[in-house]
Design a protein around this motif. Structure first.
Motif, PDB file in Angstrom:
ATOM      1  N   ASP A   5       0.842  -1.168   0.138  1.00 21.37           N
ATOM      2  CA  ASP A   5      -0.011  -0.042   0.040  1.00 21.37           C
ATOM      3  C   ASP A   5       0.747   1.221   0.156  1.00 21.37           C
ATOM      4  OD1 ASP A   5      -2.371  -1.759   0.311  1.00 21.37           O
ATOM      5  OD2 ASP A   5      -2.360  -1.520   2.397  1.00 21.37           O
ATOM      6  N   LEU A   6       0.538   2.119  -0.959  1.00 19.76           N
ATOM      7  CA  LEU A   6       1.537   3.333  -1.138  1.00 19.76           C
ATOM      8  C   LEU A   6       0.447   4.512  -0.739  1.00 19.76           C
ATOM      9  CD1 LEU A   6       3.208   3.001  -4.465  1.00 19.76           C
ATOM     10  CD2 LEU A   6       4.208   2.221  -2.150  1.00 19.76           C
ATOM     11  N   VAL A   7       1.067   5.891  -0.799  1.00 20.12           N
ATOM     12  CA  VAL A   7       0.264   6.851  -0.499  1.00 20.12           C
ATOM     13  C   VAL A   7      -0.810   7.121  -1.449  1.00 20.12           C
ATOM     14  CG1 VAL A   7       2.302   7.964   0.928  1.00 20.12           C
ATOM     15  CG2 VAL A   7       1.693   8.455  -1.759  1.00 20.12           C
ATOM     16  N   GLU A   8      -1.908   7.856  -1.144  1.00 25.77           N
ATOM     17  CA  GLU A   8      -2.875   8.287  -2.268  1.00 25.77           C
ATOM     18  C   GLU A   8      -3.543   7.039  -2.466  1.00 25.77           C
ATOM     19  OE1 GLU A   8      -3.848  11.120  -2.925  1.00 25.77           O
ATOM     20  OE2 GLU A   8      -1.974  12.281  -2.155  1.00 25.77           O
ATOM     21  N   SER A   9      -3.920   6.086  -1.667  1.00 26.22           N
ATOM     22  CA  SER A   9      -4.350   4.757  -1.824  1.00 26.22           C
ATOM     23  C   SER A   9      -4.220   3.926  -3.236  1.00 26.22           C
ATOM     24  CB  SER A   9      -6.097   5.260  -2.014  1.00 26.22           C
ATOM     25  OG  SER A   9      -6.601   5.801  -0.917  1.00 26.22           O
ATOM     26  N   ILE A  10      -2.737   3.987  -3.531  1.00 23.07           N
ATOM     27  CA  ILE A  10      -2.172   3.327  -4.649  1.00 23.07           C
ATOM     28  C   ILE A  10      -2.038   2.111  -4.061  1.00 23.07           C
ATOM     29  CG2 ILE A  10      -0.274   2.979  -6.143  1.00 23.07           C
ATOM     30  CD1 ILE A  10      -0.167   6.264  -6.183  1.00 23.07           C
ATOM     31  N   PRO A  29      -5.497  10.280 -15.531  1.00 26.44           N
ATOM     32  CA  PRO A  29      -4.456   9.135 -15.866  1.00 26.44           C
ATOM     33  C   PRO A  29      -3.258   9.172 -15.246  1.00 26.44           C
ATOM     34  CG  PRO A  29      -4.612  11.070 -17.427  1.00 26.44           C
ATOM     35  CD  PRO A  29      -5.608  11.333 -16.119  1.00 26.44           C
ATOM     36  N   ALA A  30      -2.577   8.091 -15.275  1.00 25.12           N
ATOM     37  CA  ALA A  30      -1.210   8.085 -14.532  1.00 25.12           C
ATOM     38  C   ALA A  30      -0.479   7.145 -15.429  1.00 25.12           C
ATOM     39  CB  ALA A  30      -1.348   7.535 -13.111  1.00 25.12           C
ATOM     40  N   LYS A  31       0.775   6.870 -15.020  1.00 20.32           N
ATOM     41  CA  LYS A  31       1.826   5.710 -15.753  1.00 20.32           C
ATOM     42  C   LYS A  31       2.266   4.781 -14.492  1.00 20.32           C
ATOM     43  CE  LYS A  31       3.153   8.321 -19.756  1.00 20.32           C
ATOM     44  NZ  LYS A  31       4.207   8.620 -20.690  1.00 20.32           N
ATOM     45  N   ALA A  32       2.536   3.755 -14.962  1.00 22.44           N
ATOM     46  CA  ALA A  32       3.417   2.797 -14.106  1.00 22.44           C
ATOM     47  C   ALA A  32       4.682   2.367 -14.946  1.00 22.44           C
ATOM     48  CB  ALA A  32       2.410   1.574 -13.663  1.00 22.44           C
ATOM     49  N   VAL A  73       1.290  12.673  -8.004  1.00 22.05           N
ATOM     50  CA  VAL A  73       1.851  11.955  -7.138  1.00 22.05           C
ATOM     51  C   VAL A  73       3.191  11.074  -8.144  1.00 22.05           C
ATOM     52  CG1 VAL A  73       0.367   9.903  -7.749  1.00 22.05           C
ATOM     53  CG2 VAL A  73       1.555  10.035  -5.550  1.00 22.05           C
ATOM     54  N   HIS A  74       4.085  10.802  -7.277  1.00 17.20           N
ATOM     55  CA  HIS A  74       5.179   9.963  -7.833  1.00 17.20           C
ATOM     56  C   HIS A  74       5.599   8.957  -6.567  1.00 17.20           C
ATOM     57  CE1 HIS A  74       8.809   9.563 -10.392  1.00 17.20           C
ATOM     58  NE2 HIS A  74       8.589   8.434  -9.767  1.00 17.20           N
ATOM     59  N   GLU A  75       5.011   7.785  -6.434  1.00 15.82           N
ATOM     60  CA  GLU A  75       5.473   6.779  -5.582  1.00 15.82           C
ATOM     61  C   GLU A  75       6.157   5.734  -6.180  1.00 15.82           C
ATOM     62  OE1 GLU A  75       5.117   6.725  -2.430  1.00 15.82           O
ATOM     63  OE2 GLU A  75       4.864   8.910  -2.484  1.00 15.82           O
ATOM     64  N   ALA A  76       7.170   4.842  -5.514  1.00 14.57           N
ATOM     65  CA  ALA A  76       7.716   4.004  -5.955  1.00 14.57           C
ATOM     66  C   ALA A  76       7.588   3.003  -4.798  1.00 14.57           C
ATOM     67  CB  ALA A  76       9.158   3.948  -6.421  1.00 14.57           C
ATOM     68  N   ALA A  77       8.056   1.405  -5.248  1.00 12.86           N
ATOM     69  CA  ALA A  77       8.146   0.425  -4.242  1.00 12.86           C
ATOM     70  C   ALA A  77       9.029  -0.544  -4.934  1.00 12.86           C
ATOM     71  CB  ALA A  77       6.733  -0.366  -3.842  1.00 12.86           C
ATOM     72  N   LYS A  78       9.806  -1.278  -3.986  1.00 10.14           N
ATOM     73  CA  LYS A  78      10.634  -2.511  -4.553  1.00 10.14           C
ATOM     74  C   LYS A  78       9.950  -3.683  -4.424  1.00 10.14           C
ATOM     75  CE  LYS A  78      14.506  -0.876  -2.523  1.00 10.14           C
ATOM     76  NZ  LYS A  78      15.854  -1.320  -1.465  1.00 10.14           N
ATOM     77  N   ILE A  79       9.837  -4.580  -5.458  1.00 11.55           N
ATOM     78  CA  ILE A  79       9.283  -5.795  -5.435  1.00 11.55           C
ATOM     79  C   ILE A  79      10.379  -6.974  -5.494  1.00 11.55           C
ATOM     80  CG2 ILE A  79       7.007  -4.995  -6.328  1.00 11.55           C
ATOM     81  CD1 ILE A  79       7.719  -6.303  -8.985  1.00 11.55           C
ATOM     82  N   VAL A  80      10.131  -8.081  -5.135  1.00 10.54           N
ATOM     83  CA  VAL A  80      11.072  -9.250  -5.360  1.00 10.54           C
ATOM     84  C   VAL A  80      10.239 -10.309  -5.948  1.00 10.54           C
ATOM     85  CG1 VAL A  80      12.423 -11.061  -4.165  1.00 10.54           C
ATOM     86  CG2 VAL A  80      12.258  -8.596  -3.031  1.00 10.54           C
ATOM     87  N   ILE A  81      10.961 -10.653  -7.243  1.00  8.42           N
ATOM     88  CA  ILE A  81      10.422 -11.760  -8.221  1.00  8.42           C
ATOM     89  C   ILE A  81      11.143 -13.032  -7.819  1.00  8.42           C
ATOM     90  CG2 ILE A  81       9.889 -12.347 -10.401  1.00  8.42           C
ATOM     91  CD1 ILE A  81       9.425  -9.741 -11.385  1.00  8.42           C
TER      92      ILE A  81
END
Length: 83
Positions: A5-10, A29-32, A73-81
């Motif tokens: 869960d990121l800020v702004e309900s993302i 609209p946004a981008k990922a 907004v500009h948010e980021a998160a690390k994921i592990v695959i």
């Protein structure tokens, strides 16, 4: 499935096969974007609805960074695959 869960309900949910980015209506609209740990661009999608799906089944296991951004907004998160 793992959820971040990121800020702004993302919300970012993912498993070994797909990555789902959920954003509220007010941020569309946004981008990922998806980048590997070395910063190399893997994929970018335009978010036109509240959910955006990436097929990550072909990616090499490792650590990746998911960024969600627009003019508000500009948010980021690390994921592990994993394997």
């Amino acid at each position: 499935t793992i959820q971040i869960d990121l800020v702004e309900s993302i919300k970012i949910r993912y498993n070994r096969y797909e990555l789902i980015v959920q954003v509220p209506d007010r941020l569309i609209p946004a981008k990922a974007s998806l980048h590997n740990l070395h910063g190399a661009h893997v994929q970018t999608k335009v978010i036109k609805t509240t959910e955006c799906v990436f097929d990550i089944s072909g990616l090499t296991p490792g650590i990746y960074v998911v960024s969600v951004y627009n003019s508000v907004v500009h948010e980021a998160a690390k994921i592990v695959i994993s394997y």
